[in-house]
Design a protein around this motif. Sequence first.
Motif, mmCIF file in Angstrom:
data_model
loop_
_atom_site.group_PDB
_atom_site.id
_atom_site.type_symbol
_atom_site.label_atom_id
_atom_site.label_comp_id
_atom_site.label_asym_id
_atom_site.label_seq_id
_atom_site.Cartn_x
_atom_site.Cartn_y
_atom_site.Cartn_z
ATOM 1 N N ASP A 141 -2.963 2.960 3.811
ATOM 2 C CA ASP A 141 -3.004 2.318 2.602
ATOM 3 C C ASP A 141 -1.626 1.641 2.257
ATOM 4 O O ASP A 141 -1.495 1.413 1.081
ATOM 5 C CB ASP A 141 -3.365 3.280 1.482
ATOM 6 C CG ASP A 141 -2.643 4.671 1.493
ATOM 7 O OD1 ASP A 141 -1.554 4.755 2.473
ATOM 8 O OD2 ASP A 141 -2.727 5.440 0.363
ATOM 9 N N LYS A 142 -0.639 1.952 3.149
ATOM 10 C CA LYS A 142 0.624 1.347 2.941
ATOM 11 C C LYS A 142 1.021 0.022 3.446
ATOM 12 O O LYS A 142 0.636 -0.161 4.538
ATOM 13 C CB LYS A 142 1.924 2.165 3.317
ATOM 14 C CG LYS A 142 1.903 3.506 2.607
ATOM 15 C CD LYS A 142 3.066 4.480 3.011
ATOM 16 C CE LYS A 142 3.163 5.578 2.475
ATOM 17 N NZ LYS A 142 4.228 6.468 2.844
ATOM 18 N N LEU A 143 1.559 -0.881 2.756
ATOM 19 C CA LEU A 143 2.186 -2.217 3.431
ATOM 20 C C LEU A 143 3.445 -1.820 3.836
ATOM 21 O O LEU A 143 4.405 -1.320 3.121
ATOM 22 C CB LEU A 143 2.080 -3.192 2.245
ATOM 23 C CG LEU A 143 0.760 -3.717 1.694
ATOM 24 C CD1 LEU A 143 0.981 -4.539 0.487
ATOM 25 C CD2 LEU A 143 -0.157 -4.379 2.654
ATOM 26 N N VAL A 144 3.707 -2.427 5.024
ATOM 27 C CA VAL A 144 4.734 -2.099 5.807
ATOM 28 C C VAL A 144 5.594 -3.484 6.196
ATOM 29 O O VAL A 144 5.011 -4.142 6.875
ATOM 30 C CB VAL A 144 4.596 -1.059 7.035
ATOM 31 C CG1 VAL A 144 5.864 -0.862 7.638
ATOM 32 C CG2 VAL A 144 4.125 0.111 6.414
ATOM 33 N N MET A 145 6.786 -3.404 6.189
ATOM 34 C CA MET A 145 7.629 -4.368 7.025
ATOM 35 C C MET A 145 8.617 -3.693 7.970
ATOM 36 O O MET A 145 9.252 -2.579 7.733
ATOM 37 C CB MET A 145 8.430 -5.207 6.116
ATOM 38 C CG MET A 145 7.796 -6.220 4.992
ATOM 39 S SD MET A 145 8.924 -6.980 3.852
ATOM 40 C CE MET A 145 10.169 -6.011 3.449
ATOM 41 N N GLY A 169 5.218 -6.474 -3.021
ATOM 42 C CA GLY A 169 6.245 -7.469 -2.446
ATOM 43 C C GLY A 169 6.665 -8.314 -3.843
ATOM 44 O O GLY A 169 6.023 -8.166 -4.855
ATOM 45 N N ILE A 170 7.615 -9.159 -3.317
ATOM 46 C CA ILE A 170 7.887 -10.244 -4.612
ATOM 47 C C ILE A 170 6.988 -11.069 -5.005
ATOM 48 O O ILE A 170 6.500 -11.247 -5.997
ATOM 49 C CB ILE A 170 9.222 -10.804 -4.148
ATOM 50 C CG1 ILE A 170 10.526 -9.987 -3.848
ATOM 51 C CG2 ILE A 170 9.378 -12.140 -5.278
ATOM 52 C CD1 ILE A 170 11.635 -10.659 -3.288
ATOM 53 N N LEU A 171 6.258 -11.690 -3.889
ATOM 54 C CA LEU A 171 5.067 -12.593 -4.117
ATOM 55 C C LEU A 171 3.855 -11.935 -3.562
ATOM 56 O O LEU A 171 2.767 -12.756 -3.187
ATOM 57 C CB LEU A 171 5.489 -13.976 -3.567
ATOM 58 C CG LEU A 171 6.584 -14.625 -3.865
ATOM 59 C CD1 LEU A 171 7.025 -15.839 -3.250
ATOM 60 C CD2 LEU A 171 6.689 -15.021 -5.514
ATOM 61 N N GLY A 172 3.704 -10.681 -3.507
ATOM 62 C CA GLY A 172 2.375 -10.103 -2.789
ATOM 63 C C GLY A 172 2.863 -9.717 -1.384
ATOM 64 O O GLY A 172 3.826 -10.050 -0.800
ATOM 65 N N GLY A 173 2.179 -8.913 -0.858
ATOM 66 C CA GLY A 173 2.345 -8.233 0.512
ATOM 67 C C GLY A 173 1.742 -9.396 1.702
ATOM 68 O O GLY A 173 1.176 -10.476 1.272
ATOM 69 N N PHE A 174 2.553 -9.275 2.818
ATOM 70 C CA PHE A 174 2.258 -10.178 3.767
ATOM 71 C C PHE A 174 1.827 -9.725 4.740
ATOM 72 O O PHE A 174 2.097 -8.545 5.316
ATOM 73 C CB PHE A 174 3.420 -11.335 3.932
ATOM 74 C CG PHE A 174 4.491 -10.780 4.695
ATOM 75 C CD1 PHE A 174 4.606 -10.783 6.250
ATOM 76 C CD2 PHE A 174 5.340 -9.959 3.872
ATOM 77 C CE1 PHE A 174 5.769 -10.337 6.778
ATOM 78 C CE2 PHE A 174 6.853 -9.217 4.861
ATOM 79 C CZ PHE A 174 6.642 -9.860 6.025
#
Length: 101
Positions: free
Chosen positions: A26-30, A7-12
Amino acid sequence: MATFKDGILGGFFGKVGPVVGLQLGDKLVMRALPRRTKPFTNKELENQRKFRLVQNYLSPFLDLLKIGFNNYYTKTGGFRAALSYTRKEALKHDDSGIYID
């Protein structure tokens, strides 16, 4: 659904406005919050009961099923393959209700 590395400032994780951040494997998802305005139909409620029954039945065997079914669904893992197989082959319905045979 969007995926992002850091992300821009890290995952959330969690909800921020109309967006939810989570980790799938293992994926960060929005993704957007679900929007449901009308009540569930009887068929949808029955499907939810079936899914809950199979999920609760298989969850103690999670680690074993990930290994045993790992070649069936490579992206999502073996547990989802085991869940699908159990719903198709072992779920029965009679006058007393839904059960796993």
